[in-house]
Write a protein that holds these residues in place. Sequence first.
Motif, PDB file in Angstrom:
ATOM      1  N   ASP A  28       0.801  -1.216   0.000  1.00  0.00           N
ATOM      2  CA  ASP A  28       0.000   0.000   0.000  1.00  0.00           C
ATOM      3  C   ASP A  28       0.838   1.272   0.000  1.00  0.00           C
ATOM      4  N   SER A  35       0.166   6.127   0.812  1.00  0.00           N
ATOM      5  CA  SER A  35      -0.083   5.233   1.944  1.00  0.00           C
ATOM      6  C   SER A  35      -1.480   4.642   1.876  1.00  0.00           C
ATOM      7  N   PHE A  36      -1.712   3.660   2.747  1.00  0.00           N
ATOM      8  CA  PHE A  36      -3.015   2.994   2.841  1.00  0.00           C
ATOM      9  C   PHE A  36      -4.141   3.956   3.196  1.00  0.00           C
ATOM     10  N   LYS A  37      -3.810   5.115   3.749  1.00  0.00           N
ATOM     11  CA  LYS A  37      -4.835   6.034   4.282  1.00  0.00           C
ATOM     12  C   LYS A  37      -5.902   6.384   3.256  1.00  0.00           C
ATOM     13  N   HIS A 139     -10.371   0.866   4.824  1.00  0.00           N
ATOM     14  CA  HIS A 139      -9.086   0.175   4.981  1.00  0.00           C
ATOM     15  C   HIS A 139      -9.241  -1.338   4.834  1.00  0.00           C
ATOM     16  N   LEU A 158       1.391  -5.660  11.165  1.00  0.00           N
ATOM     17  CA  LEU A 158       1.154  -4.273  10.758  1.00  0.00           C
ATOM     18  C   LEU A 158       1.673  -3.315  11.819  1.00  0.00           C
ATOM     19  N   LEU A 165      -5.527   1.613  10.992  1.00  0.00           N
ATOM     20  CA  LEU A 165      -5.142   0.501  10.119  1.00  0.00           C
ATOM     21  C   LEU A 165      -5.510  -0.833  10.754  1.00  0.00           C
ATOM     22  N   THR A 259       9.940   3.480   2.262  1.00  0.00           N
ATOM     23  CA  THR A 259       8.862   3.607   3.233  1.00  0.00           C
ATOM     24  C   THR A 259       9.360   4.439   4.413  1.00  0.00           C
ATOM     25  N   CYS A 263       6.239   2.547   9.003  1.00  0.00           N
ATOM     26  CA  CYS A 263       6.082   1.295   8.274  1.00  0.00           C
ATOM     27  C   CYS A 263       7.223   0.340   8.615  1.00  0.00           C
ATOM     28  N   ILE A 286       1.618  -5.740   6.121  1.00  0.00           N
ATOM     29  CA  ILE A 286       1.048  -4.548   5.488  1.00  0.00           C
ATOM     30  C   ILE A 286       2.147  -3.509   5.333  1.00  0.00           C
ATOM     31  N   CYS A 288       2.529  -0.238   4.761  1.00  0.00           N
ATOM     32  CA  CYS A 288       1.521   0.826   4.808  1.00  0.00           C
ATOM     33  C   CYS A 288       1.949   2.103   4.104  1.00  0.00           C
TER      34      CYS A 288
END
Length: 310
Positions: A28, A35-37, A139, A158, A165, A259, A263, A286, A288
């Motif tokens: 992600d 990012s995953f956000k 998410h 994670l 998350l 990253t 992360c 993950i 992230c």
Amino acid sequence: MQLHTNTPLINSRPLSQIAGRNVWLKMDALQPSGSFKIRGVGLACQEYYQKGARSFISSSGGNAGLAVAYAGRMLGIPVTVVVPETTSKRAIDLLRLEQAKVIVHGSSWQEANQLACAMVGDTDAFIHPFDDPLLWKGHATMIDEVVASGVRPDAVVLSVGGGGLMCGVMEGLERNGLGDVPVIAVETEGAASFHAAANAGQSVEIETISTVATSLGAKRVCNKAVEYALSRPVVSERVTDASAIRACLQFADDHRVVTEPACGAALAGVYEGKAFLDSFSNILVIVCGGATTTLEQLMLMSARLDIKGA
């Protein structure tokens, strides 16, 4: 319109060899906002827009703010992000690149958040960085994608900051029939608010944040994260700043992706072969993300902490 990207799921040969077991990476860090956000933030922004919001306000000097700014630009909605004084110039520049208005206020996220909440008017929507069921629902799509690819992990590793998350991953596991899969939640020692909450059995506020992993810098995790910690197989782990940075640098070499230290906390647990991996054979990590950290900054952090082997 889906604002997030379906990201690659990679079987990591380097990490699998190091860990002595199968390691999968949900990448992600490759989301458009970095990012995953954007998964949860994008969903929340769309929901609030459909309900009448005509501007978005958020409080984040990092990934959540960037996700709101990206979502606002894609939807044609103005965005204001209140950031603390500790926010890097790079993060502010990236927010402005996404056409967000940036207000610098307070010495911590908590102070920036108070101002952001006070600014919300009738046609505004406040987008919380981590504590909103809409975020968790969004998410959770990363787990949907993992399962759709045919991978069913026996553990998920994670990073945990405010808990958004983790809550999303928990929701995703539950809705895919994987509710009994353990989640290993990793944070740096200087931002261990989840560890404190898990030990106390309730959300508690830690006194200070002292870590280079600034994206983990929530002094108090959301209540939902604590509920999961008490009712589901969750393991709380901590690593040092040095371990997180070393993991980021090694990951950049192994997978050609930069990253941030937040992360790196999750990656460090795998690179260092922590004992929490011993019971599992098919691990999902993950990745992230983190758009506000550069390779140069990681190298400077490494030199400052005198990290050997970095």
